[in-house]
Write an enzyme that holds these catalytic residues in place. Structure first.
Site, PDB file in Angstrom:
ATOM      1  N   LYS A  62       0.840  -1.198   0.000  1.00  0.00           N
ATOM      2  CA  LYS A  62       0.000   0.000   0.000  1.00  0.00           C
ATOM      3  C   LYS A  62       0.882   1.259   0.000  1.00  0.00           C
ATOM      4  O   LYS A  62       2.100   1.165   0.191  1.00  0.00           O
ATOM      5  CB  LYS A  62      -0.920  -0.062   1.218  1.00  0.00           C
ATOM      6  N   HIS A 168      -1.581  -5.628   1.368  1.00  0.00           N
ATOM      7  CA  HIS A 168      -2.832  -6.344   1.125  1.00  0.00           C
ATOM      8  C   HIS A 168      -2.511  -7.739   0.624  1.00  0.00           C
ATOM      9  O   HIS A 168      -1.559  -7.912  -0.129  1.00  0.00           O
ATOM     10  CB  HIS A 168      -3.669  -5.623   0.051  1.00  0.00           C
ATOM     11  N   GLU A 179      -8.897 -10.461  -8.219  1.00  0.00           N
ATOM     12  CA  GLU A 179      -8.030  -9.296  -7.981  1.00  0.00           C
ATOM     13  C   GLU A 179      -6.900  -9.213  -9.018  1.00  0.00           C
ATOM     14  O   GLU A 179      -6.564  -8.120  -9.491  1.00  0.00           O
ATOM     15  CB  GLU A 179      -7.461  -9.363  -6.554  1.00  0.00           C
TER      16      GLU A 179
HETATM   17  P1  RTP Z   1      -6.409  -6.455   3.121  1.00  0.00           P
HETATM   18  O1  RTP Z   1      -7.667  -6.702   2.313  1.00  0.00           O
HETATM   19  O2  RTP Z   1      -5.876  -5.059   2.997  1.00  0.00           O
HETATM   20  O3  RTP Z   1      -5.378  -7.515   2.902  1.00  0.00           O
HETATM   21  O4  RTP Z   1      -6.806  -6.569   4.636  1.00  0.00           O
HETATM   22  P2  RTP Z   1      -7.655  -7.699   5.320  1.00  0.00           P
HETATM   23  O5  RTP Z   1      -8.234  -8.645   4.318  1.00  0.00           O
HETATM   24  O6  RTP Z   1      -6.795  -8.254   6.393  1.00  0.00           O
HETATM   25  O7  RTP Z   1      -8.836  -6.835   5.969  1.00  0.00           O
HETATM   26  P3  RTP Z   1     -10.144  -6.270   5.274  1.00  0.00           P
HETATM   27  O8  RTP Z   1     -11.270  -6.515   6.228  1.00  0.00           O
HETATM   28  O9  RTP Z   1     -10.278  -6.759   3.883  1.00  0.00           O
HETATM   29  O10 RTP Z   1      -9.859  -4.712   5.274  1.00  0.00           O
HETATM   30  C1  RTP Z   1      -9.220  -4.067   4.226  1.00  0.00           C
HETATM   31  C2  RTP Z   1      -8.399  -2.939   4.751  1.00  0.00           C
HETATM   32  O11 RTP Z   1      -9.250  -1.933   5.295  1.00  0.00           O
HETATM   33  C3  RTP Z   1      -8.578  -1.269   6.344  1.00  0.00           C
HETATM   34  N1  RTP Z   1      -9.371  -1.405   7.567  1.00  0.00           N
HETATM   35  N2  RTP Z   1      -9.551  -0.411   8.401  1.00  0.00           N
HETATM   36  N3  RTP Z   1     -10.399   1.202  10.576  1.00  0.00           N
HETATM   37  C4  RTP Z   1     -10.749  -0.076  10.523  1.00  0.00           C
HETATM   38  O12 RTP Z   1     -11.395  -0.613  11.407  1.00  0.00           O
HETATM   39  C5  RTP Z   1     -10.310  -0.875   9.386  1.00  0.00           C
HETATM   40  N4  RTP Z   1     -10.612  -2.142   9.169  1.00  0.00           N
HETATM   41  C6  RTP Z   1     -10.002  -2.475   8.006  1.00  0.00           C
HETATM   42  C7  RTP Z   1      -7.233  -1.942   6.508  1.00  0.00           C
HETATM   43  O13 RTP Z   1      -6.279  -1.204   5.739  1.00  0.00           O
HETATM   44  C8  RTP Z   1      -7.475  -3.297   5.913  1.00  0.00           C
HETATM   45  O14 RTP Z   1      -6.282  -3.893   5.509  1.00  0.00           O
HETATM   46 MG    MG Z   2      -9.247  -8.058   2.601  1.00  0.00          MG
END
Ligand code: RTP
Ligand code: MG
Length: 202
Positions: A62, A168, A179
């Site tokens: 990112k 990510h 993706e």
């Molecule tokens: P990613 O897609 O980035 O690999 O992350 P992930 O699957 O572990 O988590 P996801 O639920 O898909 O969330 C995507 C991205 O959104 C941001 N986020 N912010 N402020 C918050 O509570 C929050 N929750 C998620 C993070 O950058 C997360 O990686």
């Molecule tokens: Mg995710």
């Protein structure tokens, strides 16, 4: 006559004890294959008992990871582990692309912040291929919230808050393919054979 029968029985017994003529178990078979590969013999690879699916995953550094000079470090972790790089580019995402990529999150309260974060600079897009690449890739990234990421993971070593969690990784093989299709054109991906493959896999 009696002596001959005793001799035959003794030879048969020895053959069983030494495993001669028996079907080799998979581990022994693959070790033998690896030994003959070491000697340079052209041996077909033995099937592993625990062979997982060959997968591709979409990993993206990112804008914070790019700004902080972590591109080389993250690339190196995947390369050193043995995953094969199939696509790589620095790219400035559009809002439209990000809305597609994060389509499941657009209703979330944090989405506007996520959007401006992801639009704040270039990202580094990668496709890595290997056994179980999706799950292993997520393990290497660490938990979404760096407060819960284990040390030794990318997020656990280089980030502190969820809104700047550096990278990510696709969360399923199906989403990985979606993706990859979103972020790469087909001709940006390279088909090539790694000379290390027999040293990474049995
Ligand atoms: P990613 O897609 O980035 O690999 O992350 P992930 O699957 O572990 O988590 P996801 O639920 O898909 O969330 C995507 C991205 O959104 C941001 N986020 N912010 N402020 C918050 O509570 C929050 N929750 C998620 C993070 O950058 C997360 O990686
Ligand atoms: Mg995710």
């Amino acid at each position: 006559m009696f002596l001959t029968r005793v001799l035959v029985l003794l030879v048969a017994r020895l053959a069983v004890v030494s495993g001669f003529g028996m079907v080799q178990p998979p581990i022994a078979a693959s070790m033998a294959a690896s030994r003959s590969a070491t000697r340079g013999a052209a041996t077909a690879r033995a099937p592993s008992a625990v062979r997982m699916a060959m997968e591709r995953t979409y990993i993206m550094i990112k804008p914070d990871g790019v700004q902080r000079g972590l591109v080389g470090e993250i690339l190196q972790r995947f390369e050193k582990r043995g995953y094969q790089l199939k696509g790589l580019k620095l790219y400035t995402a559009s809002e439209e692309l990000l809305r597609q990529h994060y389509k499941d999150l657009v209703e979330k309260k944090f989405f506007p912040d996520l959007l401006s974060y992801m639009l704040s600079g270039p990202v580094c897009c990668m496709v890595w291929e290997g056994e179980n690449a999706v799950k292993m890739g997520r393990q290497m990234l660490g938990a979404t919230n760096p407060q819960e990421s284990q040390p030794g993971t990318i997020r656990g070593d280089y980030s502190i808050v969820v809104g700047r969690n550096i990278c990510h990784g696709s969360d399923s093989p199906e989403n990985a393919e979606i993706e990859i299709g979103l972020w790469f054109d087909e001709d940006e991906l390279c088909a090539w054979e790694s000379h290390s493959k027999d040293w990474v896999y049995e």
